[in-house]
Write an enzyme that holds these catalytic residues in place. Structure first.
Site: not given
Ligand code: MRU
Length: 358
Positions: A56, A244, A255
């Site tokens: 995240g 992200d 994601k």
């Molecule tokens: O691969 P991840 O679990 O790190 O991806 C996380 C996401 O895509 C979240 O939606 C994003 O980082 C926001 S977390 C508040």
């Protein structure tokens, strides 16, 4: 975040640092085991980001900030030039962990700036230790304010779709997309959440569902492919997701699967909101087109993880032995599909973001 453990309830952050150890909730073990991972060196902290013990965007940023302070504390000697070279190599190690979440790069550059005024190694260590705690506190506060601002987009008994985990587990605390939902719950609006399972690592069915259970927020886990079905039946009032990386024109990287949900929401006339703090806005990209998208191991697609009847973690192959897989971890949603972006400073049209965060 509120966690019901040991017969009671505790407020716990996703990542924190005590002395020279970085502590984090061991997310691959959730929801079946609640364990705290203790990272005793900065190299171990960098691996924890790469292997998604913590994940995240805002959580990755805060963990890297603590990791940089940890690196400083591990340095032996008092030669400031050597120390600065050493910190440069630590910076590179953290920046090489995962490529897409901008918070990682934002926090490391922020930490490097914080130590500039140091005139000795001891002073630099003190500065970085204090700065890492301040970074985490400010990051948590930004997410709390996203909740306050975004709550007004949620009506009584609203039915909300969310994708992946953009909750407290993806941050230091509160969450981004889940923060307005928490605020709506605390103010008695009784929101209901449709939780995309979010294959392949199931951040939705494992992590978001776990958080909502601990907050007593009503929810249903759905297959990623079922969102269109519920939208067309008129069972979803709004969508809130995290991010992200957000480009200057308002394009959002999040994601894998987020883009599809945005197109479906548009097709069904449902508002599509993105929640993100300032650490996710990247002034280095005019659009989201060229942002590096992490491609992860194909085994994440070809296998599934979970616990068996003995409550032991197990990995089972779901695809034929000779089949291969592609596994992009993120996608880009063009600004045109986004209704509003919810930040700690307020709620904006995606195309106005560059005025606020450019
Ligand atoms: O691969 P991840 O679990 O790190 O991806 C996380 C996401 O895509 C979240 O939606 C994003 O980082 C926001 S977390 C508040």
């Amino acid at each position: 975040m509120r966690v019901k453990i040991n017969g009671g309830q505790e407020d716990i952050r996703t990542v924190w640092m005590e002395n020279s150890v970085v502590f984090m909730i061991d997310q691959p073990k959730l929801p079946h085991r609640f364990e705290i991972y203790e990272s005793k060196s900065y190299m171990e902290t960098a691996s924890a980001i790469k292997n998604m013990v913590v994940r995240g965007a805002p959580a990755i940023g805060a963990t890297a900030a603590f990791g940089m302070a940890q690196a400083a504390l591990e340095f032996k000697g008092d030669n400031l030039l050597e120390f600065l070279r050493y910190m440069d190599s630590a910076k590179k190690i953290f920046k090489d962990t995962r490529p897409t979440a901008y918070d990682l790069f934002y926090s490391i550059d922020w930490m490097m700036k914080e130590m500039r005024s140091a005139t000795s190694v001891e002073e630099a260590k003190e500065l970085l230790k204090e700065a890492s705690q301040r970074y985490a506190d400010e990051s948590a506060d930004r997410c709390r304010r996203i909740g306050e601002n975004g709550e007004r987009l949620i009506g009584r008994d609203s039915r909300i779709l969310t994708h992946c985990n953009a909750g407290a587990l993806g941050c230091v605390d509160y969450g981004t997309a889940l923060s307005p939902i928490r605020s709506a719950k605390y103010s008695g609006k009784e929101p209901f959440v449709f939780v995309d399972e979010t294959r392949p690592r199931c951040q939705g069915s494992r992590l978001t569902a776990w958080e909502l259970l601990h907050e007593d927020i009503e929810h249903s886990i759905i297959a990623d492919n079922a969102a269109g079905y519920f939208m067309r039946r008129g069972e979803i009032d709004l969508v809130i997701v995290g991010a992200d990386r957000i480009a200057l024109n308002g394009d959002v990287v999040n994601k894998i699967g987020t883009y599809e949900k945005a197109v479906l929401a548009r097709e069904n006339g449902i508002p599509f909101y993105v929640a993100a703090p300032q650490s996710t806005f990247d002034p280095g990209y005019k659009t989201g087109k060229d942002v590096e998208i992490e491609e992860r191991d194909e085994d994440e697609i070809l296998y599934m993880w979970g616990i068996d009847s003995e409550r032991e973690f197990n990995k089972v192959r779901i695809a034929p032995e000779r089949s291969r897989a592609r596994n992009p971890a993120f996608d880009v949603t063009p600004w045109e599909y986004i209704s509003k972006i919810i930040t700690e400073r307020g709620i904006y049209n995606p195309q106005d973001i560059s005025k606020k965060y450019g």
